[in-house]
Enzyme design. Structure first.
Site, PDB file in Angstrom:
ATOM      1  N   SER A 264       0.791  -1.226   0.000  1.00 13.84           N
ATOM      2  CA  SER A 264       0.000   0.000   0.000  1.00 13.84           C
ATOM      3  C   SER A 264       0.825   1.279   0.000  1.00 13.84           C
ATOM      4  CB  SER A 264      -0.956  -0.010   1.191  1.00 13.84           C
ATOM      5  OG  SER A 264      -0.266  -0.269   2.387  1.00 13.84           O
TER       6      SER A 264
ATOM      7  N   HIS B 145      -5.641  -3.477  -1.578  1.00 16.36           N
ATOM      8  CA  HIS B 145      -5.417  -2.492  -2.645  1.00 16.36           C
ATOM      9  C   HIS B 145      -5.465  -3.106  -4.048  1.00 16.36           C
ATOM     10  CE1 HIS B 145      -4.592   1.220  -0.445  1.00 16.36           C
ATOM     11  NE2 HIS B 145      -4.114   0.435   0.496  1.00 16.36           N
TER      12      HIS B 145
ATOM     13  N   LYS C  18     -12.237   0.177   0.245  1.00 16.38           N
ATOM     14  CA  LYS C  18     -11.363   0.965  -0.642  1.00 16.38           C
ATOM     15  C   LYS C  18     -12.027   1.110  -2.004  1.00 16.38           C
ATOM     16  CE  LYS C  18      -7.397   0.505   2.196  1.00 16.38           C
ATOM     17  NZ  LYS C  18      -6.577  -0.472   2.875  1.00 16.38           N
TER      18      LYS C  18
HETATM   19  C1  LIG Z   1      -6.572  -0.794   4.260  1.00 13.84           C
HETATM   20  C2  LIG Z   1      -5.980  -2.134   4.440  1.00 13.84           C
HETATM   21  C3  LIG Z   1      -6.554  -3.046   5.317  1.00 13.84           C
HETATM   22  C4  LIG Z   1      -7.727  -2.694   6.176  1.00 13.84           C
HETATM   23  O1  LIG Z   1      -8.912  -2.644   5.436  1.00 13.84           O
HETATM   24  P1  LIG Z   1     -10.180  -1.869   6.044  1.00 13.84           P
HETATM   25  O2  LIG Z   1     -11.329  -2.423   5.317  1.00 13.84           O
HETATM   26  O3  LIG Z   1      -9.941  -0.409   5.793  1.00 13.84           O
HETATM   27  O4  LIG Z   1     -10.193  -2.189   7.492  1.00 13.84           O
HETATM   28  C5  LIG Z   1      -5.989  -4.295   5.408  1.00 13.84           C
HETATM   29  N1  LIG Z   1      -4.920  -4.638   4.682  1.00 13.84           N
HETATM   30  C6  LIG Z   1      -4.326  -3.782   3.826  1.00 13.84           C
HETATM   31  C7  LIG Z   1      -3.156  -4.220   3.023  1.00 13.84           C
HETATM   32  C8  LIG Z   1      -4.840  -2.499   3.682  1.00 13.84           C
HETATM   33  O5  LIG Z   1      -4.259  -1.645   2.839  1.00 13.84           O
END
Ligand SMILES: *Cc1c(COP(=O)(O)O)cnc(C)c1O
Length: 396
Positions: free
Chosen positions: A186, A214, A244
């Site tokens: 990320s 992502h 996301k």
């Molecule tokens: C954002 C993210 C999460 C968490 O996801 P949410 O639905 O926002 O709790 C988990 N793993 C990775 C790699 C992320 O980028």
């Protein structure tokens, strides 16, 4: 009365962060988190959200969410295993399984929760987990919660992974061994070397777990990194987020029916935390349907990110080795990074600085997240501002 120990702990720690330029100020967004946002009454080009496909403000999602509120109310009323499982949750899980190409799916309240839930439902203190050093914080915490031995693997270093897998197997110390990785990293936007990871996993009989927060909605025609590489049958856990690119909130794990059956009786956030609201579940389902019908939004996302990356590179910025829309501008020093982000803000671009501990010390960056909702005019304007601020601060 507040404990004096707490007071001195907090003031010392907060002062420490502030003096090192590591204290993050939170700016509330006044209105929708779209391509343009308003903060303190000021309109800004938004390059900081994870709303890759613009779905967070999509009219179709808003409509089904409002309809769901009218029919089901605002809350699910209970945890999934008591009577918080609505028909809407099952419909979402069926859609997701079809989208991901797996036998079944379990959904959770967030992506973070998935990692808290799924890893410790399967791994315990007699097991080991091979974990990429740049894995997301929720993976790290999920691994810790399981009490399995965590073996850090150098970032995307396949020789290191093979060597450590071999040592772990040959030690005879562990019942089960898992390899776990982000699908898309990320902070840098690089993609995990899944074909090689899966080969190594098969050679040493490792479980495979891909956190595709992502990658979902972005790669593999929206179905994620595993689909992008055609590995649906060779990855045990495909974790994804609905928060996301999908634009709503929630997360899920996709895999074989037996795995999902086990997670439904064993994973603690599923058993002990209330189910996602009807509106959110309905909106997520609508989003998955939109992605299954057309790649229009993804195409626009990739066009926009190619355009922004090309523009920043031509201006002389270091955008690292991203293979996805995530576009870091690496500045280095933490204070310089924050100053850069502040000047962008004053000029009309919202691109958040990301510094230690989210990224290693000395690797501060301003991370840009172009979306399908940006227009070329917005991106051109952002590039003009980048040029001005970059020259002013001696970065380009
Ligand atoms: C954002 C993210 C999460 C968490 O996801 P949410 O639905 O926002 O709790 C988990 N793993 C990775 C790699 C992320 O980028």
């Amino acid at each position: 009365m507040t404990s004096t120990k707490l007071t001195s702990f907090l003031s010392e720690k907060l002062e420490g962060l502030k003096s090192q330029g590591l204290y993050n100020e939170i700016d509330p967004v006044e209105g929708a988190n779209g391509a343009i946002i308003t903060i303190k009454g000021k309109e800004l080009i938004n390059l900081s959200s994870n709303n890759y496909l613009g779905l967070a403000t999509d009219e179709r999602l808003k409509k089904v969410a409002i309809d769901a509120v009218k029919t089901y109310g605002v809350g699910a009323g209970a945890v999934r295993t008591i009577n918080g499982t609505l028909d809407l949750h099952l419909k979402l899980e069926e859609k997701l399984a079809a989208f991901k190409g797996t036998e079944a799916v379990i959904s959770y309240q967030s992506g973070f929760n998935c990692n808290m839930a799924a890893i410790s439902a399967v791994m315990d203190k007699n097991d080991a987990i091979l974990s990429d050093e740049l894995n997301h914080a929720s993976i790290i915490d999920g691994c810790r919660l399981s009490k399995a031995k965590i073996i850090r693997v150098n970032h995307s270093d396949m020789d290191d992974l093979r060597q450590k897998a071999k040592e772990a197997v040959e030690s005879g110390q562990y019942n089960k061994i898992m390899v776990i990785t982000d699908g898309v990293f990320s902070m840098d936007g690089d993609v995990a070397k899944l074909p090689e990871i899966v080969d190594i996993a098969e050679e040493f009989d490792l479980m495979t777990y891909v956190d595709d927060a992502h990658g979902s909605g972005v790669l593999g025609k929206g179905a994620g990194t595993v689909k992008h590489f055609g590995l649906q049958d060779r990855v045990d856990f495909q974790m994804g987020t609905l928060s996301k690119a999908i634009g709503v909130i929630g997360g899920y794990v996709a895999g074989k029916q037996e795995l999902i059956d086990w997670l439904k009786v064993q994973s603690r956030p599923f058993l002990f935390s209330t189910a996602v609201t009807p509106a959110d579940v309905a909106a997520s389902t609508e989003a998955i349907e939109i992605l299954m019908d057309s790649t229009e939004l993804q195409n626009r996302l990739w066009e926009n990110s190619d355009y922004l990356k090309k523009g920043l590179t031509q201006l002389g910025f270091d955008i690292g080795n991203s293979e996805t829309p995530i576009t870091p501008c690496i500045i280095g020093d933490e204070k310089a990074t924050q100053q850069f982000s502040k000047r962008l803000y004053e000029e009309g671009v919202y691109a958040k600085s990301i510094v230690f501990p989210t990224v290693p010390k000395g690797k501060g960056r301003v991370r840009n997240m172009p979306t399908s909702a940006h227009t070329k005019e917005m991106l051109d304007q952002a590039l003009t501002i980048y040029e001005k601020v970059g020259k002013e601060l001696g970065i380009i």
